[in-house]
Design an enzyme around this catalytic site. Structure first.
Site, mmCIF file in Angstrom:
data_model
loop_
_atom_site.group_PDB
_atom_site.id
_atom_site.type_symbol
_atom_site.label_atom_id
_atom_site.label_comp_id
_atom_site.label_asym_id
_atom_site.label_seq_id
_atom_site.Cartn_x
_atom_site.Cartn_y
_atom_site.Cartn_z
ATOM 1 N N ASN A 51 0.795 -1.378 -0.035
ATOM 2 C CA ASN A 51 -0.045 -0.079 -0.119
ATOM 3 C C ASN A 51 0.765 1.119 0.354
ATOM 4 O O ASN A 51 1.957 1.345 0.729
ATOM 5 C CB ASN A 51 -0.878 0.075 1.152
ATOM 6 C CG ASN A 51 -1.600 -1.351 1.496
ATOM 7 O OD1 ASN A 51 -2.317 -1.632 0.724
ATOM 8 N ND2 ASN A 51 -1.211 -2.076 2.558
ATOM 9 N N GLU A 80 8.688 -4.831 -0.950
ATOM 10 C CA GLU A 80 7.506 -3.825 -0.808
ATOM 11 C C GLU A 80 8.167 -2.536 -1.057
ATOM 12 O O GLU A 80 7.338 -1.550 -1.865
ATOM 13 C CB GLU A 80 7.073 -3.794 0.610
ATOM 14 C CG GLU A 80 6.403 -5.336 1.092
ATOM 15 C CD GLU A 80 5.674 -6.048 -0.222
ATOM 16 O OE1 GLU A 80 5.002 -5.381 -0.836
ATOM 17 O OE2 GLU A 80 5.608 -7.204 -0.308
#
Length: 925
Positions: free
Chosen positions: A327, A360
């Site tokens: 995210n 990530e």
């Protein structure tokens, strides 16, 4: 004179004027009617019947921004349910004329308007919104459907507003709850996991990756909690007993990257690591903090692109399905993927935290700044992050040799998966990827590991600097947009290549599998063939390139590196490879995604070199010789005895990578022959190979009292102990039993971690098992919990293993996120494997309900991978029939994979048992 009607002159003139006016009016109305009729006839008809039956949005509307307010309740309501309430609006532009609004929605209950509709529609910037005729929820395709009285106008902007309520369930999807205990008190976290198709479970949205928009978030939450989202916090207002936190608008991004969390967590520093208060206070976030900034700096330099956001939050969650989720600005992690305890965590834990963080953070550019247009190109997002994550870790941990470890971790895993006839291409046609189930099925080894391995190959033959410059240009041109994979090829500089990047790479992207390159050093002839682990099988789909590749062949002769050779056809001849005295080694350091076979004489020369001085051959290539040989034997391309001969030199090998490669294959022999007459000789052979390594490591660690400095040596120490105990080396068995007893006396000291615990509990009984079970129940650290989950599966007591499996049905006993691991680990135990299979057959519907498709596949694979008898095959076929009858067609296809593997295993046993027995006799003579 006759009878008549007489009118005055003035009246007559008036009547004449009125008559003319009437005629003019009739003519004018006639013209208007004609024009309107003409327009009606000429206007194209919009057929929007049943558009809501399609899983793809029609592309008629384009979202601009969302205003979202959500209020998660962290205590259950009167019905014992955790809920959240919210309202949201989305501004969208009409890009194609339509009288229908389709917006994704799943498991949300709406507050109806006074007119009985699920939403309100208004116009923005002077647009007039048509009235809503009808609204309803289309459950199958997960839409809120809004039929309008008139069409929306192209180019106009509209505002759609909705109020809703959802369950804050513990299903690890959408907006969900995670729970943990701190100081004996239960705590609840409201958190999210949107990828790939669960943003619609948190708020109504246009939930496709190309539907990028700006998000304005507001969270209402209890006093004493903190709210996080993608954007930076602007203000927190106190309103009675709750807080209201507003966040700055996000950058333009996809719905699957939206994230928000409400918790009582604490954090450290500016680049913030969030976790349970006790974990932060214990320093478990310090390692992540120490590398995050440095990895971000590396990627900024590597991409030649500034980090796009003003902040970076990373948060560790107890209940989280994936390893992590990228995210934008608020990365969510499973605790074991972010937290590291220097006292109790293992070397492998540290490596996992490092590579996960790097993976990530790589997405902050590749995936978030530039996003795939549709999920069929997911491989580019995830494969790229997989590859460069190893570069990021290598920058912060240069002594780990992590780039070589990628071959074992990713490339070998991809080889195994992609050699199956049921594999798939990296990129699929869009029409094959429509439903949420089809999208979720893409999150597998092909997408991540093969994607990473193929991009590593591309970087190798381009050179890393050229590759990185191309990525920088790609990110610059397509920032905040969506792409297909071919957009990347156009940005990569072609240097001394025999074809364009597209011509080379499309063969690796658009057809499944990979080649085996066969080199005949007697003639210099080179051939390529599609490699399938079952030589008699045929690929499940056709190929646009007839399963031929453009293959970059790196190679060496007698230790001298030679110029790269490109194999562009099925057959070719390269005279420098022709020799009758020197050994030839191709795919040096596994720089390409293919296997290599040789003529018998060259195999013999390579084996002779390994026996006389193995150090002349690079470490990675020694590991690959072993891996290629066993897989070629499995595919009936060489004899199994030749594959076994690649392990004969191991008594002299001290490096981790060749040993790890060999152990992976030798474990197959251990498991398959455990209940046959071959087992005794196999155990003797293993002891003869591992004892020199075991005693070497014992000596350099001063009788196991000192910690090895090398990252890979520490891994090899675990290998030596594990294999030595498996082979029945008495010194090893005594050592692990002693260490386990010491651990039971003082649980705060955990020598040698999982390998010791597993062997100790295997040698023990109920007392040892109950000790570990009680530690699991009290564990607050996920890394420790997952270690204990593994060692609990090592017991040889069937009653304990059955109890353990049944605990997975009760989330109060085994957390939902651990269920997959429990079943897999029990299935890897020779005693537990049949128990795990019986458990799956009895509980498959519950497993499917609680676990994702990919988890079910993984569980079934690990449970049935060693099946090799007619009885086991029949059970699988009956299992498939049962699942099919229940209407789970996609899951039945997963069983097909297990059936194929079982048939291959049956053939393997029939073909190889006698040959293996004879070879062991000769080797041990």
């Amino acid at each position: 004179m006759g009878k008549g009607l007489y009118i005055s002159k003035s009246v007559g003139i008036t009547l004449i004027v009125l008559a003319v006016a009437a005629v003019a009016t009739i003519i004018a109305l006639s013209v208007v009617f004609h024009n309107e009729k003409s327009r009606t006839v000429e206007k194209p008809q919009i057929n929007e019947t049943d558009q809501w039956k399609s899983y793809r949005l029609p592309g008629t509307l384009s979202p601009q921004y969302y205003n979202i307010t959500l209020w998660p309740r962290l205590v259950p309501d009167a019905n014992g349910m955790y809920i959240f309430t919210g309202h949201s609006g989305v501004a969208f532009t009409c890009v194609k004329e339509t009288g229908l609004i389709l917006i994704h929605s799943n498991k949300l209950n709406y507050t109806l308007t006074p007119e009985g509709h699920h939403a309100k529609l208004t116009g923005l910037e002077g647009a007039k919104a048509p009235a809503i005729n009808k609204t309803w929820l289309e459950v199958e395709t997960q839409y809120l459907v809004i039929q309008l009285s008139e069409t929306l106008q192209v180019g106009k902007i509209y505002w759609l507003y909705m109020e809703f309520q959802g369950e804050l369930a513990n299903d690890l999807r959408g907006f969900y709850r995670s729970e943990y205990f701190e100081d004996g008190v239960k705590k609840v976290v409201a958190t999210t996991q949107m990828e790939p198709t669960d943003a619609r479970k948190a708020f109504p949205c246009f939930d496709e990756p190309a539907m990028k928009a700006v998000f304005h978030m507001t969270l209402i939450h209890p006093s004493g909690t903190v709210a996080l989202s993608n954007g930076t916090k602007t203000i927190t207002l106190r309103n009675q007993n709750v807080l209201q936190t507003k966040f700055k608008p996000t950058l333009k991004m996809s719905t699957y990257l939206v994230a928000f969390v409400v918790s009582e967590y604490s954090s450290i520093r500016t680049v913030r690591i969030w976790a349970r208060r006790t974990a932060i206070e214990a320093g478990h976030g310090d390692y992540a903090l120490s590398i995050t900034g440095r990895i971000l700096d590396f990627f900024q330099s590597y991409y030649n692109s500034k980090y796009p956001l003003p902040k970076s939050d990373q948060i560790a969650l107890r209940d989280f399905d994936a390893g992590a989720m990228e995210n934008w600005g608020l990365i969510t992690y499973r605790e074991t993927s972010l937290l590291y305890d220097p006292i109790t965590s293992s070397n492998k834990d540290k490596e996992w935290v490092s590579t996960t963080i790097a993976h990530e953070l790589a997405h902050m550019w590749f995936g978030n700044l530039v996003t795939m247009k549709w999920w069929n190109d997911l491989w580019l997002n995830e494969g790229f992050a997989t590859y460069v994550s190893y570069l990021g870790v290598d920058d912060v941990q240069p002594t780990w040799n992590i780039k070589d470890l990628m071959v074992m971790t990713e490339t070998h895993k991809a080889f195994a998966f992609d050699s199956n006839k049921f594999s798939r291409p990296l990129s699929l046609p869009e029409e094959e990827v429509k439903t949420p189930a089809q999208i979720n099925a893409l999150f597998n080894t092909i997408t991540y590991s093969k994607g990473g391995a193929v991009l590593r190959m591309l970087s190798e033959f381009l050179s890393e600097p050229v590759f990185a410059r191309g990525l920088s240009a790609y990110l610059k041109q397509f920032a905040y947009g969506n792409t297909v994979y071919t957009d990347l090829w156009g940005k990569l500089q072609e240097v001394n290549l025999p074809a364009t990047i597209s011509e080379i790479m499309n063969r690796w992207i658009l057809q499944m599998g990979f080649p085996v390159v066969t080199i005949d050093t007697r003639t210099g002839n080179i051939t390529q063939n599609h490699f399938l682990s079952d030589a008699d099988s045929k690929p499940s789909r056709s190929s646009p390139y007839n399963y031929e590749w453009f293959v970059p062949i790196s190679w060496m002769k007698n230790g001298t590196v030679m110029d790269r050779y490109w194999l562009l056809e099925k057959n070719a001849t390269h005279d420098p490879m022709k020799t009758n005295s020197e050994w030839v080694l191709a795919n040096v350091n596994v720089s390409g995604f293919y296997r290599v076979n040789y003529d018998p004489q060259n195999w013999q020369r390579l084996l002779s070199q390994l026996s006389t001085d193995h150090s002349v051959i690079p470490v990675l290539s020694r590991a690959q010789i072993v891996d290629d040989a066993f897989n070629l034997a499995k595919a009936n391309m060489i004899n199994m005895s030749l594959a076994l001969r690649t392990t004969s030199y191991l008594s002299e090998e001290r490096e981790y990578l060749p040993w790890q490669s060999a152990i992976k294959h030798l474990n197959t022999f251990i498991n398959r022959f455990r209940h046959t007459e071959v087992n005794t000789k196999m155990q003797k052979f293993l002891r003869s190979k591992v004892q020199p390594l075991f005693h070497y490591l014992k000596n350099i660690t001063a009788d196991w009292t000192e910690i090895l400095s090398s990252h890979t040596d520490q891994y090899n120490q675990l290998n030596a102990i594990s294999l030595a105990c498996t082979a029945g080396v008495e010194d090893c068995l005594d050592l692990t039993k002693m260490w386990y007893r010491q651990w039971m006396k003082n649980p705060d000291k955990n020598p040698m971690r999982s390998t010791v615990y597993c062997n100790g509990i295997a040698a023990g009984g109920s007392e040892e098992w109950e000790f570990a079970w009680n530690l699991y129940k009290k564990s607050v650290d996920d890394a420790e919990a997952e270690l204990l989950i593994y060692i609990l599966s090592c017991t040889r007591k069937p009653e304990l293993l059955n109890r353990y499996l049944n605990y997975t049905l009760d989330p109060n006993m085994v957390q939902k996120k651990h269920v997959n691991y429990v079943i897999r680990h029990v299935a890897n135990n020779v005693v537990g494997q049949p128990l795990a299979w019986d458990f799956i057959r009895a509980n498959w519907s519950n497993i499917l309900k609680e676990q994702k498709h990919a988890s079910f596949f993984t569980i079934l694979y690990f449970t049935t991978k060693s099946f090799s008898t007619e009885v086991e095959l029949k059970k699988l076929e009956l299992f498939k029939e049962e699942i099919n009858k229940a209407g789970f067609g996609t899951e039945a296809l997963v069983v097909d994979e297990s059936i194929t593997i079982t048939k291959e295993n049956m053939e393997w046993m029939q073909k190889n048992k006698g040959e293996v027995m004879q070879w062991l006799k000769e080797e041990l003579a």
